[in-house]
Design an enzyme around this catalytic site. Structure first.
Site, PDB file in Angstrom:
ATOM      1  N   ASP A 116       0.839  -1.196   0.000  1.00  0.00           N
ATOM      2  CA  ASP A 116       0.000   0.000   0.000  1.00  0.00           C
ATOM      3  C   ASP A 116       0.879   1.252   0.000  1.00  0.00           C
ATOM      4  O   ASP A 116       2.005   1.221   0.521  1.00  0.00           O
ATOM      5  CB  ASP A 116      -0.903   0.024   1.241  1.00  0.00           C
ATOM      6  CG  ASP A 116      -1.990  -1.038   1.189  1.00  0.00           C
ATOM      7  OD1 ASP A 116      -2.374  -1.452   0.083  1.00  0.00           O
ATOM      8  OD2 ASP A 116      -2.455  -1.442   2.272  1.00  0.00           O
ATOM      9  N   TYR A 126       6.314  -8.530   8.604  1.00  0.00           N
ATOM     10  CA  TYR A 126       5.980  -7.106   8.688  1.00  0.00           C
ATOM     11  C   TYR A 126       6.216  -6.611  10.105  1.00  0.00           C
ATOM     12  O   TYR A 126       6.063  -7.364  11.077  1.00  0.00           O
ATOM     13  CB  TYR A 126       4.500  -6.868   8.365  1.00  0.00           C
ATOM     14  CG  TYR A 126       4.075  -7.213   6.965  1.00  0.00           C
ATOM     15  CD1 TYR A 126       4.082  -6.245   5.951  1.00  0.00           C
ATOM     16  CD2 TYR A 126       3.638  -8.495   6.643  1.00  0.00           C
ATOM     17  CE1 TYR A 126       3.670  -6.560   4.661  1.00  0.00           C
ATOM     18  CE2 TYR A 126       3.230  -8.818   5.355  1.00  0.00           C
ATOM     19  CZ  TYR A 126       3.247  -7.848   4.366  1.00  0.00           C
ATOM     20  OH  TYR A 126       2.841  -8.157   3.099  1.00  0.00           O
ATOM     21  N   ASP A 174      -6.747   1.858   7.907  1.00  0.00           N
ATOM     22  CA  ASP A 174      -5.456   2.508   8.112  1.00  0.00           C
ATOM     23  C   ASP A 174      -5.672   4.018   8.063  1.00  0.00           C
ATOM     24  O   ASP A 174      -6.809   4.499   8.217  1.00  0.00           O
ATOM     25  CB  ASP A 174      -4.421   2.037   7.091  1.00  0.00           C
ATOM     26  CG  ASP A 174      -4.776   2.411   5.636  1.00  0.00           C
ATOM     27  OD1 ASP A 174      -5.804   3.098   5.419  1.00  0.00           O
ATOM     28  OD2 ASP A 174      -4.027   2.014   4.724  1.00  0.00           O
ATOM     29  N   ARG A 216      -3.828  -4.693   7.625  1.00  0.00           N
ATOM     30  CA  ARG A 216      -4.872  -3.726   8.002  1.00  0.00           C
ATOM     31  C   ARG A 216      -6.065  -4.441   8.633  1.00  0.00           C
ATOM     32  O   ARG A 216      -6.632  -3.960   9.620  1.00  0.00           O
ATOM     33  CB  ARG A 216      -5.330  -2.938   6.774  1.00  0.00           C
ATOM     34  CG  ARG A 216      -4.363  -1.872   6.320  1.00  0.00           C
ATOM     35  CD  ARG A 216      -4.911  -1.102   5.141  1.00  0.00           C
ATOM     36  NE  ARG A 216      -4.896  -1.867   3.910  1.00  0.00           N
ATOM     37  CZ  ARG A 216      -5.829  -1.779   2.959  1.00  0.00           C
ATOM     38  NH1 ARG A 216      -6.866  -0.985   3.111  1.00  0.00           N
ATOM     39  NH2 ARG A 216      -5.726  -2.488   1.846  1.00  0.00           N
TER      40      ARG A 216
END
Length: 234
Positions: free
Chosen positions: A52, A80, A94, A186
């Site tokens: 993203d 992550y 987000d 997310r």
């Protein structure tokens, strides 16, 4: 510097995608740098796994014949790190959209946070965010969401191998996650807020690993272009 023939034969580049760049922009920057350096009109360049715009980190870019390995790289386990902010939700899960609802956080303890991670380990059902690039009836979900359409998004099976809390400073909770292809961090942040009897959204995200590839070995798209230019001038 590698030759054009070496790039055509197949190269894998590790790019550290900057904040607010799309994956497409990063690929285009690399592609333009290669094509302009070697003065060619065509060169296959693609990436293995979208990030993203609000996420930073590892983007594996394949050049030449290595573009055939994209699906192989996409299927590898990913790591992550990031921050979940509790107390408020957003439509995009987000910071792409504004806070749409607030929730209490005074009841949340460190023990509750650590305990909540356990329900997300292993194979779980996850509903992707409505603000995603997945398609329904030929249209991207984010296009339907921005048009104000109600869309039912089916859940999918994903696997979370590790979910570690690395810092708690409410309303912020830092984490490290190792997960399968198709996992939306997310959605994990959104669902984690629910597990804490509150609400949450993802406030920062960085992809650190894809399989054996590590962002520590990556460079920015601009740095890659600069290195090509300097090498070609020498």
């Amino acid at each position: 510097m590698k030759t054009l023939e070496e790039y055509q034969a197949g190269q894998t580049l590790l790019i550290d995608k900057p904040l607010n760049w799309t994956s497409f922009q990063a690929v285009n920057k690399v592609k333009w740098a290669l094509k302009s350096t070697f003065k060619v009109k065509k060169l296959k360049v693609g990436h293995a796994g979208t990030l993203d715009p609000l996420a930073t980190g590892l983007l594996v870019i394949c050049v030449g014949k290595n573009t055939k390995k994209i699906s192989q790289f996409q299927g590898q386990v990913k790591e992550y790190t990031g921050t979940i902010t509790v107390g408020g939700t957003t439509a995009s899960y987000d910071l792409e959209s504004e806070i749409n609802e607030t929730f209490p956080t005074v009841h949340i303890t460190d023990e509750m946070i650590q305990e909540a991670t356990k329900q997300f380990l292993g194979e779980i059902d996850q509903v992707p965010p409505i603000f995603s690039a997945l398609k329904k009836d030929g249209k991207r979900l984010y296009e339907l969401a921005r048009a104000g359409e109600e869309v039912e998004v089916p859940s999918r099976k994903i696997t979370i191998n590790e979910f570690e809390i690395t810092r708690i400073a409410l309303p912020e909770i830092d984490f490290r996650v190792v997960c399968s292809k198709g996992t939306y961090i997310r959605s994990l942040a959104h669902d984690f807020g629910k597990a804490l009897s509150s609400g949450a959204h993802l406030s920062t995200l960085r992809r650190t690993k894809i399989g054996d590839f590590d962002v520590k070995d990556g460079i920015s798209p601009e740095a890659f272009g600069d290195s090509l230019r300097v090498s070609s001038e020498n």
